[in-house]
Each structure stands twice: as C-alpha cells, then as structure tokens.
Design a protein around this motif. Structure first.
Motif, PDB file in Angstrom:
ATOM      1  N   SER A 291       0.862  -1.176   0.000  1.00 33.49           N
ATOM      2  CA  SER A 291       0.000   0.000   0.000  1.00 33.49           C
ATOM      3  C   SER A 291       0.895   1.221   0.000  1.00 33.49           C
ATOM      4  O   SER A 291       2.126   1.108   0.063  1.00 33.49           O
ATOM      5  CB  SER A 291      -0.918   0.016   1.227  1.00 33.49           C
ATOM      6  N   ARG A 292       0.268   2.380  -0.058  1.00 34.59           N
ATOM      7  CA  ARG A 292       1.075   3.597  -0.072  1.00 34.59           C
ATOM      8  C   ARG A 292       1.802   3.811   1.249  1.00 34.59           C
ATOM      9  O   ARG A 292       2.759   4.566   1.337  1.00 34.59           O
ATOM     10  CB  ARG A 292       0.186   4.804  -0.403  1.00 34.59           C
ATOM     11  N   ALA A 293       1.353   3.132   2.307  1.00 36.24           N
ATOM     12  CA  ALA A 293       2.020   3.264   3.600  1.00 36.24           C
ATOM     13  C   ALA A 293       3.243   2.372   3.715  1.00 36.24           C
ATOM     14  O   ALA A 293       4.079   2.567   4.599  1.00 36.24           O
ATOM     15  CB  ALA A 293       1.046   2.932   4.727  1.00 36.24           C
ATOM     16  N   GLY A 294       3.361   1.392   2.832  1.00 32.28           N
ATOM     17  CA  GLY A 294       4.474   0.454   2.908  1.00 32.28           C
ATOM     18  C   GLY A 294       3.992  -0.951   2.595  1.00 32.28           C
ATOM     19  O   GLY A 294       3.010  -1.143   1.869  1.00 32.28           O
ATOM     20  N   PHE A 295       4.659  -1.931   3.172  1.00 30.54           N
ATOM     21  CA  PHE A 295       4.322  -3.324   2.921  1.00 30.54           C
ATOM     22  C   PHE A 295       3.778  -3.928   4.215  1.00 30.54           C
ATOM     23  O   PHE A 295       4.480  -4.007   5.222  1.00 30.54           O
ATOM     24  CB  PHE A 295       5.547  -4.089   2.437  1.00 30.54           C
ATOM     25  N   ARG A 296       2.507  -4.300   4.156  1.00 25.54           N
ATOM     26  CA  ARG A 296       1.849  -4.899   5.327  1.00 25.54           C
ATOM     27  C   ARG A 296       2.041  -6.408   5.258  1.00 25.54           C
ATOM     28  O   ARG A 296       1.666  -7.037   4.271  1.00 25.54           O
ATOM     29  CB  ARG A 296       0.363  -4.559   5.328  1.00 25.54           C
ATOM     30  N   ILE A 297       2.622  -6.971   6.301  1.00 29.34           N
ATOM     31  CA  ILE A 297       2.959  -8.389   6.316  1.00 29.34           C
ATOM     32  C   ILE A 297       2.117  -9.082   7.373  1.00 29.34           C
ATOM     33  O   ILE A 297       2.218  -8.795   8.564  1.00 29.34           O
ATOM     34  CB  ILE A 297       4.465  -8.581   6.617  1.00 29.34           C
ATOM     35  N   SER A 298       1.263  -9.979   6.908  1.00 28.01           N
ATOM     36  CA  SER A 298       0.409 -10.748   7.824  1.00 28.01           C
ATOM     37  C   SER A 298       1.101 -12.082   8.081  1.00 28.01           C
ATOM     38  O   SER A 298       1.167 -12.939   7.197  1.00 28.01           O
ATOM     39  CB  SER A 298      -0.974 -10.949   7.199  1.00 28.01           C
ATOM     40  N   LEU A 299       1.622 -12.239   9.271  1.00 30.81           N
ATOM     41  CA  LEU A 299       2.412 -13.423   9.623  1.00 30.81           C
ATOM     42  C   LEU A 299       1.596 -14.334  10.533  1.00 30.81           C
ATOM     43  O   LEU A 299       1.088 -13.892  11.567  1.00 30.81           O
ATOM     44  CB  LEU A 299       3.706 -13.009  10.332  1.00 30.81           C
ATOM     45  N   VAL A 300       1.459 -15.577  10.121  1.00 27.27           N
ATOM     46  CA  VAL A 300       0.803 -16.577  10.966  1.00 27.27           C
ATOM     47  C   VAL A 300       1.853 -17.603  11.352  1.00 27.27           C
ATOM     48  O   VAL A 300       2.347 -18.346  10.512  1.00 27.27           O
ATOM     49  CB  VAL A 300      -0.370 -17.264  10.229  1.00 27.27           C
TER      50      VAL A 300
ATOM     51  N   GLY B 213      -8.722 -24.475  -0.755  1.00 26.01           N
ATOM     52  CA  GLY B 213      -8.096 -24.198   0.531  1.00 26.01           C
ATOM     53  C   GLY B 213      -7.332 -22.880   0.560  1.00 26.01           C
ATOM     54  O   GLY B 213      -7.371 -22.148   1.552  1.00 26.01           O
ATOM     55  N   SER B 214      -6.646 -22.541  -0.549  1.00 22.44           N
ATOM     56  CA  SER B 214      -5.860 -21.304  -0.571  1.00 22.44           C
ATOM     57  C   SER B 214      -6.762 -20.081  -0.403  1.00 22.44           C
ATOM     58  O   SER B 214      -6.402 -19.115   0.274  1.00 22.44           O
ATOM     59  CB  SER B 214      -5.071 -21.197  -1.876  1.00 22.44           C
ATOM     60  N   GLY B 215      -7.940 -20.133  -1.026  1.00 25.19           N
ATOM     61  CA  GLY B 215      -8.873 -19.012  -0.910  1.00 25.19           C
ATOM     62  C   GLY B 215      -9.458 -18.909   0.489  1.00 25.19           C
ATOM     63  O   GLY B 215      -9.629 -17.809   1.025  1.00 25.19           O
ATOM     64  N   VAL B 216      -9.775 -20.051   1.077  1.00 25.88           N
ATOM     65  CA  VAL B 216     -10.311 -20.057   2.439  1.00 25.88           C
ATOM     66  C   VAL B 216      -9.271 -19.513   3.411  1.00 25.88           C
ATOM     67  O   VAL B 216      -9.574 -18.693   4.288  1.00 25.88           O
ATOM     68  CB  VAL B 216     -10.752 -21.478   2.854  1.00 25.88           C
ATOM     69  N   ARG B 217      -8.020 -19.945   3.221  1.00 27.91           N
ATOM     70  CA  ARG B 217      -6.965 -19.458   4.121  1.00 27.91           C
ATOM     71  C   ARG B 217      -6.754 -17.955   3.964  1.00 27.91           C
ATOM     72  O   ARG B 217      -6.528 -17.241   4.940  1.00 27.91           O
ATOM     73  CB  ARG B 217      -5.648 -20.207   3.839  1.00 27.91           C
ATOM     74  N   ALA B 218      -6.819 -17.488   2.736  1.00 25.17           N
ATOM     75  CA  ALA B 218      -6.624 -16.046   2.509  1.00 25.17           C
ATOM     76  C   ALA B 218      -7.698 -15.241   3.236  1.00 25.17           C
ATOM     77  O   ALA B 218      -7.405 -14.234   3.893  1.00 25.17           O
ATOM     78  CB  ALA B 218      -6.639 -15.749   1.016  1.00 25.17           C
ATOM     79  N   LEU B 219      -8.939 -15.683   3.118  1.00 28.21           N
ATOM     80  CA  LEU B 219     -10.024 -14.955   3.782  1.00 28.21           C
ATOM     81  C   LEU B 219      -9.899 -15.070   5.297  1.00 28.21           C
ATOM     82  O   LEU B 219     -10.094 -14.098   6.032  1.00 28.21           O
ATOM     83  CB  LEU B 219     -11.385 -15.504   3.324  1.00 28.21           C
ATOM     84  N   TYR B 220      -9.546 -16.264   5.761  1.00 25.22           N
ATOM     85  CA  TYR B 220      -9.414 -16.459   7.199  1.00 25.22           C
ATOM     86  C   TYR B 220      -8.294 -15.581   7.761  1.00 25.22           C
ATOM     87  O   TYR B 220      -8.440 -14.948   8.813  1.00 25.22           O
ATOM     88  CB  TYR B 220      -9.130 -17.926   7.521  1.00 25.22           C
ATOM     89  N   ARG B 221      -7.159 -15.538   7.070  1.00 27.92           N
ATOM     90  CA  ARG B 221      -6.026 -14.767   7.606  1.00 27.92           C
ATOM     91  C   ARG B 221      -6.330 -13.275   7.638  1.00 27.92           C
ATOM     92  O   ARG B 221      -5.779 -12.546   8.451  1.00 27.92           O
ATOM     93  CB  ARG B 221      -4.769 -15.060   6.779  1.00 27.92           C
ATOM     94  N   GLU B 222      -7.195 -12.853   6.762  1.00 27.18           N
ATOM     95  CA  GLU B 222      -7.546 -11.434   6.755  1.00 27.18           C
ATOM     96  C   GLU B 222      -8.626 -11.129   7.793  1.00 27.18           C
ATOM     97  O   GLU B 222      -8.607 -10.069   8.425  1.00 27.18           O
ATOM     98  CB  GLU B 222      -8.045 -11.049   5.354  1.00 27.18           C
ATOM     99  N   TYR B 223      -9.567 -12.045   7.953  1.00 29.40           N
ATOM    100  CA  TYR B 223     -10.733 -11.720   8.769  1.00 29.40           C
ATOM    101  C   TYR B 223     -11.009 -12.719   9.895  1.00 29.40           C
ATOM    102  O   TYR B 223     -12.008 -12.583  10.594  1.00 29.40           O
ATOM    103  CB  TYR B 223     -11.985 -11.635   7.870  1.00 29.40           C
ATOM    104  N   GLY B 224     -10.157 -13.722  10.062  1.00 30.66           N
ATOM    105  CA  GLY B 224     -10.410 -14.744  11.074  1.00 30.66           C
ATOM    106  C   GLY B 224     -10.477 -14.179  12.483  1.00 30.66           C
ATOM    107  O   GLY B 224     -11.374 -14.518  13.268  1.00 30.66           O
ATOM    108  N   ASN B 225      -9.533 -13.292  12.823  1.00 32.37           N
ATOM    109  CA  ASN B 225      -9.548 -12.689  14.154  1.00 32.37           C
ATOM    110  C   ASN B 225     -10.828 -11.906  14.383  1.00 32.37           C
ATOM    111  O   ASN B 225     -11.436 -11.970  15.460  1.00 32.37           O
ATOM    112  CB  ASN B 225      -8.355 -11.750  14.325  1.00 32.37           C
ATOM    113  N   LEU B 226     -11.214 -11.173  13.367  1.00 31.43           N
ATOM    114  CA  LEU B 226     -12.420 -10.349  13.463  1.00 31.43           C
ATOM    115  C   LEU B 226     -13.647 -11.219  13.742  1.00 31.43           C
ATOM    116  O   LEU B 226     -14.444 -10.946  14.645  1.00 31.43           O
ATOM    117  CB  LEU B 226     -12.585  -9.584  12.159  1.00 31.43           C
ATOM    118  N   VAL B 227     -13.785 -12.285  12.961  1.00 31.18           N
ATOM    119  CA  VAL B 227     -14.923 -13.192  13.124  1.00 31.18           C
ATOM    120  C   VAL B 227     -14.900 -13.820  14.515  1.00 31.18           C
ATOM    121  O   VAL B 227     -15.932 -13.903  15.197  1.00 31.18           O
ATOM    122  CB  VAL B 227     -14.885 -14.275  12.024  1.00 31.18           C
TER     123      VAL B 227
END
Lengths: 222, 182
Positions: free
Chosen positions: A136-145, B14-28
């Motif tokens: 994004s314009r703010a930088g690179f957001r890294i979602s780490l699991v 599975g890749s699509g489910v994981r993508a959605l979960y990683r973005e919104y799983g905490n929220l849900v």
C-alpha cells in the motif's frame, strides 16, 4: 511502582490533540472506546488450529449450514446500524479529519502481492509460519501466521526481519509467543529484500540481530 | 479483497479459504467470542461463519469491504449457537458451580458488537509493536514508563509509538464511521 493510568488518561490518549475540545456526548463516547480497549474480549485470539478447522469445514462442506445473510441484506443492516456506530465512533471524528491521509495510506492495498512459507531452524524445530505481503502507499503490510513457537522467558521476544542479497537486515516488527497472527510493516520491498527471518531477541538495548533464527523463508510474488 | 483469492474462496479451494481467514479470522472470532463468552463455542461459530460466507460468496461485491458482511454472519451464527446452548440446560441451577463455563449469566451484549469489531479490526491494522503498546496501556493498565521497562525500549520511543498508534486508531475508526454514513 507508578500509579495505573486513569480512565480519563486513557481516554485522552485516544482523543489525542482533540482531548480538550470534546463535548459531553463525545466524552461519553470516548469512554466507551476506552472501555472496549480495556476489555479482554476485544483482544482474544483464536487458537492457531482454527484456520485448519475452518478450511476443513468449508472445503468439506457442512450440510446443515444456514445462509441467512446476503451482501445486500448486510448493506441494509449496515445502514440500519449506522446510528449505533455513530454513537460508538463519533468521538473520533476530529482526529479522523486530521489523519484521513493516513487512512487512505494504510488501506489502499490491492490484495496479496508477495507470499512466503517459513521453515523452522534447529532452534525451533516444531515451528512453521506463512506470510502474506500487501503493498500500500504506507508500505508493505505483512500478515504473519506463526505456529509452534515456544513461549519465551521474561526479557526476550521474537523479531521479524527482511534481508537482501548483501545481508542487510531491516527490522519489520516484534511480537510475543502468544501472537499466532501478527501484522508487521516494512518500509522496504520484499522484491529487494526477499528473505524473511524471525529471531529471538533480548531487551538489551542492542538493536542488531542476535542471529538466533527460528524461522526462515523466501518471499515470492503472490 | 484480492479477486483471485475471492475466486478461490468461491470455488472452496483451501488457498482461498486461508486467505479470507487470515484477513478476517480474528475479526470473526472476536465477534463470536463477544456473543458467546466461550472459546470452544466461538470457534464453532467461526467455522460456521466461513461456511455460510462461502455459500453466499457468489453474491459478494468485490468493490465492497467484506468485513461488515462477515461480522454480521458471525454475529448471527453466534446468536444461533447461543440460543441452542440456552435450550440445552438439563441440570438444576442450584447443582451447578457458579464458575461453570456453561452457566450463561448475561445475554449477548449486541448493542456494542459493531463497536467491538470495528475496534478489533483497527487494532489488527496496527504494526505489532504499536499494538503491543496499546494493549499494555489499555488492557494491562501499564504506564508508559512501565512499558518502556518491560520492553527494554527508551521511554521517548514508547511515547512516540503510542502517539502514532492512537492517531492510527482514531483515523481507522473515523474512516469506518464516515463510511457508515453513505
């Protein structure tokens, strides 16, 4: 030992520069925000295993699933609920006016741009992790699991880095072992710094990497 | 959301489910936990949420933020489970310990649910080091001096990160507020 911050002091933190210019209603709304930030239920984290359970449930299907919501219905619901949201959030409008540029900057991403699967080192043989990077314009957001990382003793924490071919390290954030899903930020592109690592660091005022790597991975275009 | 990930989610990949979960799983999960107050039930509600979302995924407007939609599904899934659990009582209340996790003492606090998920989403947008400071300040009630000592970071750095984090929170929440007035 110093005194705990009072509710008023915490509310002032949220209000920022506008703290002295709020009306009674806004002050009450600010108190709700402070309450929510102090509420443990706001901070709860699911177990790391929930992701796999969700994948199994969706990919495998559930015959008794009931679909009661559609995006259209949700839109109507959003409008109906806007009054409640206004109550909760209107105290933050002045600050939003000041920092709207930051909003655009932090929310302007367009999906995952890079991905990485991180492998464990001998220091953490049971660990693994994945990372999705969004530009994004703010930088690179890294979602780490990350999974399987051990709890660390007092005075130690995990730190993530990006590294380029020349070995230059750029720190992108720290987290504790209880964080299964953390958001990190980088000001440099994974295209130029394609290696992501996680190390164990100590609170010793030494900003250099300890080289105690627990996770290592290569970042690739998503 | 990434259109490719959304397409993969619609196809139940599975890749699509994981993508959605990683973005919104905490929220849900936060929404479900707020309603149900129990980890196991909240995880069940989270699973149901993504199953229901997948069933309606072909109707998702890719130009809209899916977070409010997912939060609404999560709320309804959690309420369904709450009602199921409320009907399940088979033991006299007098025979149940007061701290038994199955004892439901309060109805779900639905009025603040919207605010809860907005706040959590804003928290999740913060860099980890800033979210940690906000958490220590508000949840743990620590002073900035105590936080500096705990994290081994200079007090001035803690102050600037705290200020930056709260400005971001205010901006993120203010942005959502303005979008609700469309």
């Amino acid at each position: 030992m110093t005194d705990r911050p009072t509710n008023e002091e915490r509310e002032a933190l949220i209000a920022g520069d506008q703290a002295g210019a709020l009306g009674p209603d806004e002050v009450a709304e600010l108190a709700l925000m402070a309450d929510l930030l102090a509420d443990p239920s706001t901070w709860v984290e699911p177990d790391a295993g929930l992701e796999d359970a969700v994948v199994r449930a969706v990919v495998g299907g559930e015959p008794d699933a009931i679909m009661g919501v559609t995006p259209t219905a949700t839109l109507a619901h959003r409008r109906a609920a806007s009054r409640r949201r206004r109550f909760a959030l209107s105290a933050l409008a002045p600050a939003a006016a000041i920092a709207i540029g930051a909003v655009v900057a932090t929310r302007g991403g367009t999906g995952t741009d890079f991905r990485s699967q991180l492998s464990a080192t001998a220091l953490a043989p049971g660990a693994r992790a994945s990372a999705d990077v969004t530009h994004s314009r703010a930088g690179f957001r890294i979602s780490l699991v990350a999974r399987g990382l051990s709890p660390l003793p007092q005075g130690e924490y995990y730190q993530a880095w990006l590294k380029n071919a020349g070995g230059t390290l750029v720190p992108i954030g720290t987290f504790s072992s209880s964080d299964a899903h953390v958001t990190l930020w980088s000001g440099v592109s994974p295209k130029d710094f394609p290696t992501i690592t996680v190390t164990i660091e100590a609170t010793d005022n030494d900003q250099a990497s300890s080289n105690r790597r627990v996770l290592v991975g290569e970042v690739r275009a998503g | 959301m990434d259109p490719d990930a959304l397409d993969a989610f619609r196809r139940r990949e599975g890749s699509g489910v994981r993508a959605l979960y990683r973005e919104y799983g905490n929220l849900v999960y936060v929404v479900a936990h707020r309603v149900l107050g129990r980890h196991d039930l909240a995880e069940e509600a989270a699973q149901q949420t993504f199953v229901r979302a997948c069933q309606a995924a072909d109707r998702i407007d890719v130009d809209r933020d899916p977070a409010p939609w997912l939060a609404t599904i999560a709320k309804r899934a959690a309420i369904d489970i709450y009602r199921r659990e409320a009907r399940r009582s088979t033991t006299a209340l007098a025979d149940v310990a007061a701290n038994d996790p199955s004892v439901v003492t309060l109805p779900p606090d639905l009025d603040v649910l919207d605010a809860v998920w907005h706040v959590r989403r804003a928290i999740d947008e913060l860099p980890a080091e800033e979210a940690t400071i906000v958490r220590l300040q508000h949840l743990d009630g620590m002073t900035q001096t105590e936080i500096a000592e705990k994290l081994g970071i200079a007090l001035g750095t803690i102050k600037s990160r705290s200020h930056r984090a709260h400005r971001k929170l205010a901006a993120l929440l203010g942005h959502l507020r303005s979008s609700s007035n469309d």
